[in-house]
Design a protein around this motif. Structure first.
Motif, mmCIF file in Angstrom:
data_model
loop_
_atom_site.group_PDB
_atom_site.id
_atom_site.type_symbol
_atom_site.label_atom_id
_atom_site.label_comp_id
_atom_site.label_asym_id
_atom_site.label_seq_id
_atom_site.Cartn_x
_atom_site.Cartn_y
_atom_site.Cartn_z
ATOM 1 N N LEU A 118 -92.878 21.162 20.493
ATOM 2 C CA LEU A 118 -93.480 22.640 21.721
ATOM 3 C C LEU A 118 -92.920 23.203 21.784
ATOM 4 O O LEU A 118 -92.934 24.788 22.061
ATOM 5 C CB LEU A 118 -94.331 21.357 22.488
ATOM 6 C CG LEU A 118 -94.694 22.676 23.371
ATOM 7 C CD1 LEU A 118 -95.988 23.644 23.063
ATOM 8 C CD2 LEU A 118 -95.665 21.893 24.423
ATOM 9 N N GLY A 119 -91.595 22.238 22.517
ATOM 10 C CA GLY A 119 -90.191 22.910 23.445
ATOM 11 C C GLY A 119 -90.075 24.415 22.473
ATOM 12 O O GLY A 119 -89.340 25.786 23.425
ATOM 13 N N GLN A 120 -89.550 24.514 21.825
ATOM 14 C CA GLN A 120 -88.532 25.375 20.727
ATOM 15 C C GLN A 120 -89.580 26.196 19.902
ATOM 16 O O GLN A 120 -89.384 27.455 20.244
ATOM 17 C CB GLN A 120 -88.224 24.528 19.057
ATOM 18 C CG GLN A 120 -87.010 23.579 19.930
ATOM 19 C CD GLN A 120 -87.210 21.711 20.199
ATOM 20 O OE1 GLN A 120 -88.835 21.908 20.167
ATOM 21 N NE2 GLN A 120 -86.303 21.760 20.140
ATOM 22 N N ILE A 121 -90.424 26.068 19.930
ATOM 23 C CA ILE A 121 -92.059 27.015 19.207
ATOM 24 C C ILE A 121 -92.354 28.087 20.469
ATOM 25 O O ILE A 121 -92.231 29.311 20.031
ATOM 26 C CB ILE A 121 -93.226 26.441 18.991
ATOM 27 C CG1 ILE A 121 -92.806 24.969 17.739
ATOM 28 C CG2 ILE A 121 -94.787 26.778 19.066
ATOM 29 C CD1 ILE A 121 -92.503 26.627 16.504
ATOM 30 N N GLU A 126 -91.635 32.847 23.052
ATOM 31 C CA GLU A 126 -91.378 34.039 23.710
ATOM 32 C C GLU A 126 -89.506 34.538 23.714
ATOM 33 O O GLU A 126 -90.270 35.983 24.628
ATOM 34 C CB GLU A 126 -90.501 33.294 25.752
ATOM 35 C CG GLU A 126 -91.461 32.217 26.504
ATOM 36 C CD GLU A 126 -91.115 31.213 27.374
ATOM 37 O OE1 GLU A 126 -89.524 31.113 27.151
ATOM 38 O OE2 GLU A 126 -91.382 31.260 28.060
ATOM 39 N N GLU A 127 -89.098 34.668 23.240
ATOM 40 C CA GLU A 127 -88.653 35.058 22.381
ATOM 41 C C GLU A 127 -89.284 36.471 21.788
ATOM 42 O O GLU A 127 -88.220 38.249 21.799
ATOM 43 C CB GLU A 127 -87.130 34.802 21.566
ATOM 44 C CG GLU A 127 -86.168 33.450 22.755
ATOM 45 C CD GLU A 127 -85.660 32.896 21.114
ATOM 46 O OE1 GLU A 127 -86.462 32.798 20.305
ATOM 47 O OE2 GLU A 127 -84.583 32.392 21.476
ATOM 48 N N GLU A 128 -90.100 36.402 21.125
ATOM 49 C CA GLU A 128 -91.118 37.030 20.337
ATOM 50 C C GLU A 128 -91.841 37.734 21.302
ATOM 51 O O GLU A 128 -92.389 39.200 20.805
ATOM 52 C CB GLU A 128 -92.012 36.861 18.674
ATOM 53 C CG GLU A 128 -90.745 36.220 17.965
ATOM 54 C CD GLU A 128 -89.768 36.726 17.210
ATOM 55 O OE1 GLU A 128 -90.823 37.790 16.753
ATOM 56 O OE2 GLU A 128 -88.424 37.050 16.869
ATOM 57 N N LYS A 129 -92.072 38.163 22.309
ATOM 58 C CA LYS A 129 -92.949 38.782 23.657
ATOM 59 C C LYS A 129 -94.338 38.334 23.436
ATOM 60 O O LYS A 129 -95.500 39.242 23.299
ATOM 61 C CB LYS A 129 -92.374 39.675 23.276
ATOM 62 C CG LYS A 129 -90.436 40.592 23.887
ATOM 63 C CD LYS A 129 -90.862 41.810 23.935
ATOM 64 C CE LYS A 129 -89.559 41.523 24.671
ATOM 65 N NZ LYS A 129 -88.317 41.190 23.685
ATOM 66 N N VAL A 130 -94.629 36.832 22.477
ATOM 67 C CA VAL A 130 -95.822 36.753 22.420
ATOM 68 C C VAL A 130 -96.774 36.313 24.162
ATOM 69 O O VAL A 130 -95.921 35.692 24.746
ATOM 70 C CB VAL A 130 -96.007 35.625 21.789
ATOM 71 C CG1 VAL A 130 -97.795 34.941 21.216
ATOM 72 C CG2 VAL A 130 -95.316 35.879 19.935
ATOM 73 N N LYS A 131 -98.375 37.312 23.846
ATOM 74 C CA LYS A 131 -98.732 37.076 25.149
ATOM 75 C C LYS A 131 -99.336 35.919 25.616
ATOM 76 O O LYS A 131 -99.433 35.442 26.828
ATOM 77 C CB LYS A 131 -99.055 38.422 25.484
ATOM 78 C CG LYS A 131 -98.724 39.763 25.392
ATOM 79 C CD LYS A 131 -99.915 40.965 26.051
ATOM 80 C CE LYS A 131 -98.764 42.370 25.837
ATOM 81 N NZ LYS A 131 -99.504 43.503 25.518
ATOM 82 N N GLU A 132 -99.928 35.378 24.310
ATOM 83 C CA GLU A 132 -100.038 34.117 24.326
ATOM 84 C C GLU A 132 -100.159 32.183 24.406
ATOM 85 O O GLU A 132 -100.209 31.391 23.897
ATOM 86 C CB GLU A 132 -101.492 34.188 23.236
ATOM 87 C CG GLU A 132 -102.691 35.383 23.033
ATOM 88 C CD GLU A 132 -102.254 36.415 22.385
ATOM 89 O OE1 GLU A 132 -100.249 36.280 22.374
ATOM 90 O OE2 GLU A 132 -102.559 37.782 22.704
ATOM 91 N N ILE A 133 -98.957 32.687 25.685
ATOM 92 C CA ILE A 133 -98.223 31.652 25.753
ATOM 93 C C ILE A 133 -99.076 29.974 25.499
ATOM 94 O O ILE A 133 -98.705 29.011 25.383
ATOM 95 C CB ILE A 133 -97.014 31.994 26.500
ATOM 96 C CG1 ILE A 133 -96.282 32.154 26.144
ATOM 97 C CG2 ILE A 133 -96.452 30.044 26.295
ATOM 98 C CD1 ILE A 133 -95.523 32.265 25.190
ATOM 99 N N PHE A 330 -88.589 37.837 9.600
ATOM 100 C CA PHE A 330 -89.951 39.060 8.941
ATOM 101 C C PHE A 330 -90.524 39.559 10.222
ATOM 102 O O PHE A 330 -91.416 40.784 9.890
ATOM 103 C CB PHE A 330 -90.990 38.313 7.999
ATOM 104 C CG PHE A 330 -92.635 38.487 7.908
ATOM 105 C CD1 PHE A 330 -92.467 38.789 6.576
ATOM 106 C CD2 PHE A 330 -93.775 38.353 9.340
ATOM 107 C CE1 PHE A 330 -94.080 39.762 6.617
ATOM 108 C CE2 PHE A 330 -94.901 38.438 9.212
ATOM 109 C CZ PHE A 330 -95.452 39.592 7.746
ATOM 110 N N TYR A 331 -90.472 39.191 11.117
ATOM 111 C CA TYR A 331 -91.351 40.547 12.021
ATOM 112 C C TYR A 331 -90.430 41.231 12.595
ATOM 113 O O TYR A 331 -90.843 42.323 13.154
ATOM 114 C CB TYR A 331 -91.394 39.631 13.514
ATOM 115 C CG TYR A 331 -92.961 38.126 13.563
ATOM 116 C CD1 TYR A 331 -93.730 38.801 13.078
ATOM 117 C CD2 TYR A 331 -92.296 36.988 13.726
ATOM 118 C CE1 TYR A 331 -95.208 37.889 12.513
ATOM 119 C CE2 TYR A 331 -93.556 35.853 13.163
ATOM 120 C CZ TYR A 331 -95.250 36.856 12.735
ATOM 121 O OH TYR A 331 -95.957 35.579 12.694
#
Length: 346
Positions: A118-121, A126-133, A330-331
């Motif tokens: 969970l922590g690493q994911i 957060e690094e990918e700036k995903v909003k739905e944490i 990929f992203y």
């Protein structure tokens, strides 16, 4: 923290009286989790207590590790890679279906479905700036909880329960746990995945291979304490605030978890047939739960703990060393492609 400890002791005792599998982990999980929704005051558990439980579990696995398995790595490696490709590929497929139905972005659905730490994911999200944490956290936590609660009942009837041991707690075992604790803090600084579990195993295997040291016997109380320390932490993971997510997201997380459990159960038959292992050993090797919980369960039901440890550790390393870097590439490629497409359009 004292309140959580008391609740965990009560839960473990009740579950042991009811002869429920791994009672000292499942009892604290269920009782502490329910208490969060009833008791309005703060319930806290030290992260160091959880880490100590993981170190204790890792040390016991290292002490009991079957060194002969290391000589079989070349033949086992193919099945490790194959089963991980099946599990990760299936996770992406499940994420696609869940994302479409629950109306969440594909990247969020994938990060919620991949059975990694969970922590690493969360750090990657957060690094990918995903909003739905919050959605990712819910998907990961609900999968872990459902795996830990349901898998024991699936495998409990597959093998004989572990016979109680008359071993006593020795100074040598305490010193090994203390040494593993110190080394784990060092490896955590270099960002080794699941450092508090993997480090003791590597340390004890190294000691067995390089020294004439005789490994101490392990009393059952050590694993019971490890279960309680880990179970109390897991029980606090599902926060009441998570239940406030949209209904489709809540149902999607449960669907994703059960779909992954079914996928792991199906792939475990392949491992059982190919390596001639018991269904309990193969299922716990492929189950998408936390590595420490699956190994604790393997120890409780007398499955091949060393093999379960190897497969679970390999999956984590496979995800962190290969899958997550590939996702980053990929992203990044897709972002650059999107920028170029926008420039050409304008």
């Amino acid at each position: 923290m004292l309140k959580v400890l008391v609740l965990s002791l009560i839960g473990g005792y009740i579950f042991s009286l009811l002869h429920i599998p791994i009672p000292w982990m499942l009892g604290p999980i269920v009782i502490v989790m329910l208490a969060q929704f009833i008791y309005k005051g703060p319930l806290k558990w030290s992260g160091q207590m959880r880490d100590l439980g993981v170190v204790m579990a890792g040390t016991v696995i290292g002490v009991q590790f079957n060194i002969n398995l290391l000589g079989m790595m070349s033949s086992i490696l193919f099945y490790m890679i194959t089963l991980n490709i099946i599990l990760i590929g299936g996770s992406i497929g499940i994420a696609y279906l869940t994302g479409k139905w629950a109306k969440i972005p594909m990247k969020t659905a994938i990060l919620g479905a991949i059975p990694g730490g969970l922590g690493q994911i969360i750090v990657f999200a957060e690094e990918e700036k995903v909003k739905e944490i919050g959605v990712i956290s819910y998907f990961q936590v609900i999968r872990l909880l459902l795996v830990v609660v349901f898998v024991p009942f699936i495998v409990a009837g597959q093998v004989m329960s572990k016979q109680p041991t008359d071993a006593k707690l020795t100074i040598s075992l305490v010193l090994l746990i203390a040494l593993a604790w110190v080394c784990s803090h060092l490896t955590e600084r270099i960002h080794l995945p699941v450092a508090f579990f993997i480090t003791p195993i590597i340390l004890l295997i190294t000691l067995q291979l390089t020294t004439p040291m005789t490994m101490p016997k392990v009393p059952g109380i050590v694993m019971d304490v490890a279960q309680l320390l880990i179970g109390a932490h897991i029980g606090l993971m599902l926060k009441p605030s998570m239940i406030k997510l949209p209904g489709r997201v809540l149902i999607g997380g449960i669907f994703s978890a059960f779909a992954l459990i079914a996928l792991a159960f199906g792939s475990s038959f392949l491992m059982s047939f190919a390596l001639d292992t018991t269904l309990a050993t193969s299922f716990l090797s492929t189950a998408p739960g936390g590595i420490d919980q699956m190994v604790l369960l393997a120890d409780a039901v007398n499955a091949e703990v060393s093999l379960v440890s190897m497969f679970q550790m390999f999956r984590l390393l496979f995800i962190f060393v290969l899958i997550i870097p590939l996702m980053k590439m990929f992203y990044r490629w897709r972002e650059k492609k999107g920028i170029v497409y926008t420039q050409e359009s304008s």
